[in-house]
Design an enzyme around this catalytic site. Structure first.
Site, PDB file in Angstrom:
ATOM      1  N   TYR A 174      79.418   2.011  67.849  1.00 12.38           N
ATOM      2  CA  TYR A 174      79.143   2.608  66.933  1.00 12.38           C
ATOM      3  C   TYR A 174      80.439   1.907  66.052  1.00 12.38           C
ATOM      4  CZ  TYR A 174      78.226   6.497  63.740  1.00 12.38           C
ATOM      5  OH  TYR A 174      78.143   6.969  62.780  1.00 12.38           O
ATOM      6  N   ARG A 179      77.301   0.839  58.664  1.00 12.61           N
ATOM      7  CA  ARG A 179      77.240   1.514  59.533  1.00 12.61           C
ATOM      8  C   ARG A 179      76.312   3.184  58.691  1.00 12.61           C
ATOM      9  NH1 ARG A 179      81.768   3.188  63.388  1.00 12.61           N
ATOM     10  NH2 ARG A 179      82.200   4.446  61.367  1.00 12.61           N
ATOM     11  N   ASP A 180      75.633   3.923  59.080  1.00 10.36           N
ATOM     12  CA  ASP A 180      75.006   5.530  58.516  1.00 10.36           C
ATOM     13  C   ASP A 180      74.996   5.202  56.935  1.00 10.36           C
ATOM     14  OD1 ASP A 180      75.142   8.039  58.673  1.00 10.36           O
ATOM     15  OD2 ASP A 180      76.927   8.517  58.083  1.00 10.36           O
ATOM     16  N   SER A 186      80.269   8.996  58.009  1.00 11.80           N
ATOM     17  CA  SER A 186      80.455   7.908  58.828  1.00 11.80           C
ATOM     18  C   SER A 186      80.085   6.048  58.542  1.00 11.80           C
ATOM     19  CB  SER A 186      79.460   8.339  60.144  1.00 11.80           C
ATOM     20  OG  SER A 186      79.994   9.731  60.647  1.00 11.80           O
ATOM     21  N   ASP A 226      72.385   6.728  64.942  1.00  9.94           N
ATOM     22  CA  ASP A 226      71.434   6.976  63.728  1.00  9.94           C
ATOM     23  C   ASP A 226      70.478   5.332  63.461  1.00  9.94           C
ATOM     24  OD1 ASP A 226      71.586   9.220  63.791  1.00  9.94           O
ATOM     25  OD2 ASP A 226      73.332   9.394  62.219  1.00  9.94           O
ATOM     26  N   ASP A 404      81.021  16.251  62.237  1.00 10.36           N
ATOM     27  CA  ASP A 404      80.655  15.234  61.386  1.00 10.36           C
ATOM     28  C   ASP A 404      80.504  14.599  60.342  1.00 10.36           C
ATOM     29  OD1 ASP A 404      78.610  16.182  64.100  1.00 10.36           O
ATOM     30  OD2 ASP A 404      78.514  17.956  62.588  1.00 10.36           O
TER      31      ASP A 404
HETATM   32  C1  BGC Z   1      82.140   9.825  62.993  1.00  9.54           C
HETATM   33  C2  BGC Z   1      82.756   8.188  65.031  1.00  9.54           C
HETATM   34  C3  BGC Z   1      82.418   9.784  65.618  1.00  9.54           C
HETATM   35  C4  BGC Z   1      82.207  10.577  65.891  1.00  9.54           C
HETATM   36  C5  BGC Z   1      81.957  11.489  67.072  1.00  9.54           C
HETATM   37  C6  BGC Z   1      80.905  10.060  63.703  1.00  9.54           C
HETATM   38  O1  BGC Z   1      80.610  10.944  63.360  1.00  9.54           O
HETATM   39  O2  BGC Z   1      81.789   9.063  62.335  1.00  9.54           O
HETATM   40  O3  BGC Z   1      83.803   8.433  63.732  1.00  9.54           O
HETATM   41  O4  BGC Z   1      83.418   8.322  66.706  1.00  9.54           O
HETATM   42  O5  BGC Z   1      81.644  11.077  65.063  1.00  9.54           O
HETATM   43  O6  BGC Z   1      82.937  12.395  66.797  1.00  9.54           O
END
Ligand code: BGC
Length: 449
Positions: A174, A179-180, A186, A226, A404
């Site tokens: 990830y 990203r996101d 995120s 995502d 989140d």
């Molecule tokens: C966050 C990450 C995290 C993952 C698991 C994501 O929403 O951006 O930093 O590792 O959730 O909690």
């Protein structure tokens, strides 16, 4: 980009003597692509489709191939001596979870142990402590965490040696640049504008290097929650449109590089309330199929992961009213609907489904809400006893208790979804520990802890 800007860029590229070669597996052409078309020595710019040409191993001199106009696919597969470590080919038909013990994440166990110390009620504390024994994925959400993977793999190996029980380590890959793209909570460490694609490759290389040291430890990796789902539905968002080609080429890079026989990859496929709508199912299956076609093989892709960090039921007789109008009102129905379409598109129809926070249903005001939903409880425990041959395993992917997204409106990563009335507030930054949320997940767990 406007035509005049394109012309200026083209003129610049033509008149500039120093051309940066694209590394093997990098993108070197395609509609909308403006980067270098020169491949590193030993690779050739190979047409995959109108949107994507890629430097594939196979020639001794640096080569340039202008973006072809033909629509014939000529994608090839890497041969030995490339950056991949084993030969490619369709993945074995086995469910990776069968016959393996799932390694417990020490990272999550440490978070849980710290949380338990803050719980005064002894009964709740005991239940909370038991969560550390439930297999949960470890997220590699920044490159700096990757060395920890080596530690986990070494641990898993010593457990395997001392107990004789085969170990499976669960990770989430990830760290895509930009990203996101359709949310803010995120946002990651890399941006496309700032060399993020190359940095992402280095991140994948580092993961692959760790994994290759432990060929007898099995890895299940969920790839980029995502990201591809956003390319199905959110290309009207400029950040997603801008990221689309890099998401695809980076995912292909990850697939090709993590091509080791102990690895099983599940690409993220959103959830039933996202890609399960009638209008989205076929385009989603096409995107997944096209991606593997472009990659030139299935490599170690076993299937798709769904409901990651979400709250949907696995199956239900009483659909949540927010799901009205969508026949995929449970994740099982989503898998059943997507499965045959995947097969038609040459993509392996196997699923793992996150149920970590799905214990309580009917808690959202709208199906699209996803941020620290109020009243959520831990859900069905990880199992291979799924009652559906498409579903390899029920898993816990989102580490329950990690936020989140923040509800602090002054944070650059504030996403308004985290300020909605069905979100728990105040909430800390995504990925950081959210004690109050964890305690609710514990007390509302269903089945109870
Ligand atoms: C966050 C990450 C995290 C993952 C698991 C994501 O929403 O951006 O930093 O590792 O959730 O909690």
């Amino acid at each position: 980009m406007k035509n005049s800007a394109l012309a200026a860029l083209a003129a610049f590229l033509v008149s500039t003597p120093v051309v940066i070669a694209v590394p093997v597996y990098g993108q070197c052409g395609g509609i909308g692509y403006t980067g270098s078309t020169v491949c590193d020595a030993g690779s050739t710019c190979t047409y995959s489709n109108d949107w994507y040409s890629q430097c594939l191993p196979g020639s001794s001199n640096p080569t340039t191939t202008p973006r072809p106009t033909s629509t014939t696919s000529t994608s090839t597969r890497p041969t030995s001596g490339t950056t991949t470590t084993t030969s490619t080919g369709p993945i074995s038909t086995d469910n990776p979870y069968v016959g393996y013990d799932v390694y417990l994440s020490p990272y999550y166990a440490a978070e849980v142990a710290a949380a338990v110390k803050n719980i005064k009620d002894a009964t709740i504390a005991a239940k909370a402590a038991s969560v550390a024994k439930i297999p949960t994925f470890t997220w590699y959400d920044i490159a700096a965490k990757v060395p920890d993977l080596g530690v986990d793999l070494a641990n898993a190996k010593s457990i395997q040696t001392s107990t004789g029980k085969k170990q499976l380590v669960q990770i989430v890959v990830y760290d895509l640049p930009d990203r996101d793209c359709h949310a803010k909570a995120s946002n990651g460490e890399y941006s496309i504008a700032n060399g993020g694609e190359a940095k992402y490759r280095a991140y994948i290389d580092a993961i692959a290097a760790q994994i290759s040291k432990y060929p007898d430890i099995r890895i299940v990796a969920v790839v980029e929650p995502d990201s591809l789902a956003n390319l199905v539905t959110n290309l009207s968002d400029p950040k997603c449109a801008n990221a689309a080609n890099v998401y695809k080429s980076s995912t292909i890079y990850a697939i090709q590089k993590l091509n080791q026989s102990n690895v099983y990859l599940y690409l993220d496929a959103g959830h039933g309330g996202w890609l399960g709508w009638d209008a989205n199912l076929a385009p989603a299956a096409q995107l997944f199929g096209q991606l593997l076609k472009t990659a030139g093989g299935t490599y170690r892709v076993r299937g798709l992961a769904t409901n990651v960090s979400n709250y949907n039921a696995l199956r239900t007789n009483t659909p949540d009213p927010i799901t009205q109008g969508n026949k995929c009102y449970s994740e099982e129905l989503y898998a059943n609907a997507l499965g045959p379409l995947l097969t038609q598109n040459g993509f392996p129809a196997h699923f793992i489904i996150d149920q970590g926070r799905s214990g309580v249903q009917n808690i959202r005001k709208e199906w699209g809400n996803w941020c620290n939903i109020l009243g959520a409880g831990f859900g069905i425990r990880p199992t291979t006893n799924t009652g559906n041959s498409l579903i390899d395993a029920i898993v816990w992917i989102k580490p329950g208790g990690e936020s989140d997204g923040t509800s602090d409106t002054s944070s650059p990563r504030y996403d308004s979804t985290c300020g909605l009335s069905d979100s728990t507030r105040p909430a800390p930054e995504a990925g950081t520990w959210f004690q109050a949320y964890f305690e609710t997940l514990v007390t509302k767990a269903n089945p109870a802890l």
